[in-house]
Write a protein that holds these residues in place. Structure first.
Motif, PDB file in Angstrom:
ATOM      1  N   UNK A  67      28.401 -37.936  46.036  1.00 12.50           N
ATOM      2  CA  UNK A  67      28.651 -38.845  44.827  1.00 12.50           C
ATOM      3  C   UNK A  67      28.719 -40.377  45.211  1.00 12.50           C
ATOM      4  N   UNK A  68      29.024 -40.732  46.391  1.00 10.23           N
ATOM      5  CA  UNK A  68      29.096 -42.218  46.360  1.00 10.23           C
ATOM      6  C   UNK A  68      28.087 -42.922  47.339  1.00 10.23           C
ATOM      7  N   UNK A  69      27.632 -42.319  48.291  1.00  8.02           N
ATOM      8  CA  UNK A  69      26.627 -42.729  48.968  1.00  8.02           C
ATOM      9  C   UNK A  69      25.147 -42.651  48.292  1.00  8.02           C
ATOM     10  N   UNK A  70      25.194 -41.427  47.911  1.00  5.64           N
ATOM     11  CA  UNK A  70      24.094 -41.054  47.111  1.00  5.64           C
ATOM     12  C   UNK A  70      23.681 -42.021  45.975  1.00  5.64           C
ATOM     13  N   UNK A  71      24.944 -42.190  45.229  1.00 10.45           N
ATOM     14  CA  UNK A  71      24.725 -42.934  43.984  1.00 10.45           C
ATOM     15  C   UNK A  71      24.409 -44.413  44.381  1.00 10.45           C
ATOM     16  N   UNK A 121      35.328 -33.383  54.163  1.00 13.71           N
ATOM     17  CA  UNK A 121      35.752 -34.349  53.156  1.00 13.71           C
ATOM     18  C   UNK A 121      34.552 -35.546  52.987  1.00 13.71           C
ATOM     19  N   UNK A 122      33.725 -35.446  53.994  1.00 17.61           N
ATOM     20  CA  UNK A 122      32.594 -36.570  53.835  1.00 17.61           C
ATOM     21  C   UNK A 122      31.513 -36.083  53.219  1.00 17.61           C
ATOM     22  N   UNK A 123      31.489 -34.506  53.209  1.00 14.38           N
ATOM     23  CA  UNK A 123      30.239 -34.026  52.421  1.00 14.38           C
ATOM     24  C   UNK A 123      30.207 -34.516  50.866  1.00 14.38           C
ATOM     25  N   UNK A 124      31.212 -34.290  50.051  1.00 13.49           N
ATOM     26  CA  UNK A 124      31.491 -34.740  48.673  1.00 13.49           C
ATOM     27  C   UNK A 124      31.140 -36.216  48.502  1.00 13.49           C
ATOM     28  N   UNK A 168      28.890 -32.683  44.716  1.00 18.30           N
ATOM     29  CA  UNK A 168      29.151 -31.718  45.338  1.00 18.30           C
ATOM     30  C   UNK A 168      30.571 -31.275  44.924  1.00 18.30           C
ATOM     31  N   UNK A 169      30.456 -30.085  44.241  1.00 18.22           N
ATOM     32  CA  UNK A 169      31.720 -29.410  43.827  1.00 18.22           C
ATOM     33  C   UNK A 169      32.443 -28.577  44.902  1.00 18.22           C
ATOM     34  N   UNK A 170      33.292 -28.504  45.675  1.00 16.84           N
ATOM     35  CA  UNK A 170      33.705 -27.886  46.738  1.00 16.84           C
ATOM     36  C   UNK A 170      34.206 -26.517  46.068  1.00 16.84           C
TER      37      UNK A 170
END
Length: 242
Positions: free
Chosen positions: A98-102, A91-94, A74-76
């Protein structure tokens, strides 16, 4: 010769589409994962563990993936903000993508990598995982305001840490983990003022284009097993100069 299977997250984004098309044209079996469905891309919310499990169960019954590229991000939007008034949900969306999805996709891939003791994971990070963004590039100078969202740097830094720790975890196996640290990608949407400031910091004096990224990924895939736990900087030297 048996086709290699490559999983690409964020495969409908600007970089993702280039990667997907490149590997398909080069005789790979491509499995794209994205919120948007597309050619050789399956709709999947990688933040949701069950979504990822369902995709892997349906697509990998009779074959194993060989390579995973964690490209989803996600690029804000560039907009004025004040850190002390920052929204936790923004804050949590990105961080989630990036981290939970990966984490979710890598976990499912590694279940299959472990069965054959072979696999390559390539995490796509950014220079902003290594250095903080110069807020003056993105907007007028203001003591307590910024424009480039901070969580993007935190997420990209996390991918670098994920690369190193996972590579160390898979010591003495044939599972490799490498990180590609990208500088700015030229998508022709950047404002002239930003470009002028950004290029003044770059040794190459230009940004990379999306189609120039693929040779570096090919280098990681095709080169010896000695490359693991490493970060390959493809940034035009922008992190080199003060």
């Amino acid at each position: 010769m048996k086709k290699k299977t490559i999983v690409i997250t964020g495969s409908e984004g600007k970089i993702g589409k280039v990667l997907k098309n490149h590997f398909y044209k080069n005789n790979y079996d491509v499995v794209g994962l994205d919120l948007k469905k597309g050619l050789r891309t399956y709709r999947c919310n990688i933040v949701k563990e069950n979504d990822v499990k369902k995709i892997f169960k349906s697509k990998f019954q009779n074959k194993f993936p060989d390579i995973l590229i964690n490209n989803a991000s996600v690029i804000p939007k560039i907009k004025k903000f004040r850190f002390t008034k920052y929204s936790l949900s923004d804050w949590k969306k990105t961080l989630d993508v990036d981290l939970v999805g990966s984490f979710n996709v890598t976990k499912e891939c590694c279940k299959l990598f472990e069965k054959k003791n072979s696999g390559i994971i390539i995490n796509i990070s950014s220079i902003y995982g290594v250095v903080g963004p110069d807020q003056n590039l993105y907007g007028g100078k203001n003591k307590f305001s910024g424009y480039k969202a901070l969580e993007y740097s935190v997420a990209k830094s996390g991918l670098i840490g994920f690369t190193k720790s996972l590579a160390a975890y898979y010591k003495d196996t044939n599972i490799r983990v490498v990180c590609l640290v990208l500088g700015g990608v030229n998508d022709k949407s950047h404002k002239r003022k930003f470009l002028r400031g950004y290029l003044s910091k770059s040794i190459a004096n230009r940004m990379i284009s999306s189609d120039e990224i693929t040779p570096y990924i090919e280098f990681i895939i095709k080169n010896p097993k000695f490359i693991t736990g490493s970060c390959l900087y493809v940034d035009g030297g922008i992190t080199t100069m003060i």
